[in-house]
Design a protein around this motif. Sequence first.
Motif, PDB file in Angstrom:
ATOM      1  N   HIS A 134      -1.552  -2.782  -3.765  1.00  0.00           N
ATOM      2  CA  HIS A 134      -0.825  -1.685  -3.099  1.00  0.00           C
ATOM      3  C   HIS A 134      -0.522  -2.100  -1.664  1.00  0.00           C
ATOM      4  N   ASP A 136      -0.556  -0.422   2.299  1.00  0.00           N
ATOM      5  CA  ASP A 136      -1.022   0.742   3.064  1.00  0.00           C
ATOM      6  C   ASP A 136       0.194   1.284   3.798  1.00  0.00           C
ATOM      7  N   HIS A 190      -2.074  -5.810  -1.252  1.00  0.00           N
ATOM      8  CA  HIS A 190      -3.461  -6.274  -1.338  1.00  0.00           C
ATOM      9  C   HIS A 190      -4.214  -5.408  -2.343  1.00  0.00           C
ATOM     10  N   ARG A 214      -7.692   2.579  10.227  1.00  0.00           N
ATOM     11  CA  ARG A 214      -6.243   2.680  10.375  1.00  0.00           C
ATOM     12  C   ARG A 214      -5.888   3.582  11.553  1.00  0.00           C
TER      13      ARG A 214
HETATM   14 FE   FE2 Z   1      -5.294  -0.819   1.242  1.00  0.00          FE
END
Ligand code: FE2
Length: 226
Positions: A134, A136, A190, A214
């Motif tokens: 996926h 982010d 990743h 994040r």
């Molecule tokens: Fe991720």
Amino acid sequence: MTTLDLFGGSEPGEPERLGSQAVILRRFATPYVPELLPAISGIEAHSPFRHMVTPGGFTMSVALTNCGHLGWITDRRGYRYSELDPQSGQPWPNMPAVFQRLARDAAAEAGFVGFEPDACLINRYLPGARMSLHQDRNEIDFTAPIVSVSLGATATFLFGGQERSDKVVRTPLYHGDVVVWGGEDRMRFHGVAPLKDQPPHPLLGRQRINFTFRKAGVAYTCAHSP
Ligand code: FE2
Ligand code: SIN
């Protein structure tokens, strides 16, 4: 047997490059571990690990919780960040100072100075749990890097390219390893291969705990429709 044999894997050393702005900092988190583990227990007591459902209706094999102002969640309505833990209706636990310090220090080591995460997703893997490839992309600000910390059982990290079909590099992540990706590598695909059953880790047994820091930006609760 040396301590390193016990924990498995390589020694701290030169960052291992996964891209021009993506590196593995081997064992970078090791000195923070004595403070990290009690901090995780505190978070778990307030917002326990749980298996969330994807928008497609699948229950994730990874159990998750969050700390910090924003927490990443998923349900039938979609992937997003929320200021509240949907299970308790309360704000997520505060991000412990040691988490912030580790995130800032690792980001700086990788060349991203001044990283101040507002979200930390904590994933727990038991043998067989995996995270499919996926990107982010639920964060508002893509200029900040992702800082990902691995504790406990060894996992195989999958690091691909900008397209789902791009070649994927497979690399083990050991207890204490930190991966940082940002800049032109920020949107790389990743994931994590199914966790293998392995001799129990001295501190965490059969589990692998991963946190990703994040800068998620402003919370939003509903999808924007044009
Ligand atoms: Fe991720
Ligand atoms: C993630 O991408 O959220 C998790 C990555 C990992 O567990 O190493």
